[in-house]
Design an enzyme around this catalytic site. Structure first.
Site, mmCIF file in Angstrom:
data_model
loop_
_atom_site.group_PDB
_atom_site.id
_atom_site.type_symbol
_atom_site.label_atom_id
_atom_site.label_comp_id
_atom_site.label_asym_id
_atom_site.label_seq_id
_atom_site.Cartn_x
_atom_site.Cartn_y
_atom_site.Cartn_z
ATOM 1 N N GLY A 148 -2.455 -14.908 -5.976
ATOM 2 C CA GLY A 148 -3.367 -14.371 -7.253
ATOM 3 C C GLY A 148 -3.266 -15.374 -8.310
ATOM 4 N N SER B 173 -5.674 -17.012 -9.910
ATOM 5 C CA SER B 173 -6.951 -17.377 -10.512
ATOM 6 C C SER B 173 -6.935 -16.743 -12.236
ATOM 7 C CB SER B 173 -8.295 -16.796 -9.947
ATOM 8 O OG SER B 173 -8.130 -15.373 -9.811
ATOM 9 N N SER C 299 6.035 -6.535 -8.586
ATOM 10 C CA SER C 299 5.780 -5.006 -8.611
ATOM 11 C C SER C 299 5.301 -4.463 -9.933
ATOM 12 C CB SER C 299 6.955 -4.336 -8.205
ATOM 13 O OG SER C 299 7.042 -2.919 -8.130
ATOM 14 N N TYR D 140 -2.246 3.211 -6.513
ATOM 15 C CA TYR D 140 -1.575 2.067 -7.117
ATOM 16 C C TYR D 140 0.118 2.222 -7.240
ATOM 17 C CZ TYR D 140 -0.299 -1.730 -10.610
ATOM 18 O OH TYR D 140 0.277 -2.789 -10.852
ATOM 19 N N SER E 231 1.535 2.134 -3.744
ATOM 20 C CA SER E 231 1.749 0.855 -3.042
ATOM 21 C C SER E 231 2.679 -0.166 -3.829
ATOM 22 C CB SER E 231 0.134 -0.046 -3.415
ATOM 23 O OG SER E 231 -0.071 -0.252 -4.915
ATOM 24 N N LYS E 232 3.139 -0.067 -5.077
ATOM 25 C CA LYS E 232 4.092 -0.635 -5.669
ATOM 26 C C LYS E 232 5.544 0.138 -5.419
ATOM 27 C CE LYS E 232 1.584 -3.593 -7.788
ATOM 28 N NZ LYS E 232 1.745 -5.173 -7.397
ATOM 29 N N PHE F 108 0.171 -5.640 -19.840
ATOM 30 C CA PHE F 108 -0.042 -6.968 -20.323
ATOM 31 C C PHE F 108 -1.653 -7.177 -20.562
ATOM 32 C CE2 PHE F 108 4.290 -7.394 -19.179
ATOM 33 C CZ PHE F 108 4.745 -8.019 -20.458
ATOM 34 N N THR G 217 -4.493 -8.711 -19.702
ATOM 35 C CA THR G 217 -5.099 -9.609 -18.575
ATOM 36 C C THR G 217 -6.504 -9.097 -18.187
ATOM 37 O OG1 THR G 217 -4.354 -8.471 -16.787
ATOM 38 C CG2 THR G 217 -2.909 -9.892 -17.754
#
Length: 269
Positions: free
Chosen positions: A9, A11, A128, A142, A145-146, A175, A177
């Protein structure tokens, strides 16, 4: 000591920042994306990999081994986010969330770990989330899954304890992003004005928190320090104090009080 490092991941966001900083330190870094055209102006080696596809993962890993002989470190960063009420999330959407955030990580590790075990050295760094340590309203799949990443990593650490292969988990907070823009918001399908208002308030708060977050280089620099350690810690919480303190609050507060505290932050009253 320079290492051969795979960052999934890569990109954008945390992955790009991590691959960039590690490459600048002299490591041989492969940064992956399912669409290699998305990796622009990369100071590392872009690599095509779709972590939801076994053949794609195995082909990419084989290419690195062919080029450099081994992989010393894997940073499992690839992931996505879905926001929706848990009671209105289709099972297919839940599976899709886990396919990227959990099973993608499993595929990569399963392809890399046999070589690390054979060499009796290597490190797996799992990205994570703080949301893997406590639940968040309207980010339930979400978080689930973590949470799965946390359980998997704890068990993996036990299995690899005497092999020379290390496992560390990084739990970032918010953060700034592209994760915010890429998050998928599922339709609110229930006819309930109050819950619809809560949902909208929570989603808006998520975006504000992330866009007011620190630069992803903060996480990247932490990962750089982790991979230099002979004996890394199990978990590294990275982010603002107001966020990284939450697992401690969860441990000491009554459950109902903790739930109210979290809801209050997200505008749910």
């Amino acid at each position: 000591m320079k290492k051969v490092i795979l960052v999934t991941g890569a990109s954008t966001g945390l992955g790009f920042a991590t691959a960039k900083i590690l490459a600048a330190e002299g490591h041989t870094v492969y940064g992956t994306s399912r669409d290699i055209k998305r990796i622009k102006d990369a100071p590392f080696k872009p690599l095509q990999m779709d972590i939801t596809d076994d053949a794609s993962v195995n082909t990419a890993i084989a290419q690195i081994i062919k080029n450099d002989g081994q992989i010393d470190v894997v940073v499992n960063n690839a992931g996505n986010g879905i926001v929706a009420p848990l009671y209105a999330t289709p099972v297919d959407e839940a599976k899709r969330q886990f396919e990227v955030n959990f099973f993608g990580m499993v595929r990569v590790n399963s392809a890399v770990l046999p070589g690390m075990i054979e060499r009796k050295s290597g490190m797996i760094v799992q990205i994570s989330s703080l949301g893997g340590l406590f639940g968040l309203p309207y980010q339930g799949m979400y978080c689930a899954s973590k949470f799965a990443v946390e359980g998997y990593s704890e068990s993996l650490r036990m299995e690899l304890l005497y092999t020379g292969v290390k496992v560390a988990v990084v739990n970032p907070g918010d953060f700034k992003t592209s994760f915010t823009d890429n998050r998928e918001k599922l339709p609110f399908s229930l006819s309930h004005e109050k819950l619809q208002k809560d949902f909208d308030a929570a989603v808006a708060c998520m975006g504000r928190d992330e866009q007011n977050g620190s630069h992803p280089d903060v996480v990247a620099k932490k990962i750089s320090k982790i991979i230099s350690k002979a004996n890394p810690a199990h978990n590294y919480l990275v982010g603002a104090l107001g966020q990284t303190i939450v697992p401690t609050l969860k441990a000491i507060l009554p459950g109902k009080m903790f739930a109210k505290l979290m809801n209050g932050h997200y505008g749910i009253k």
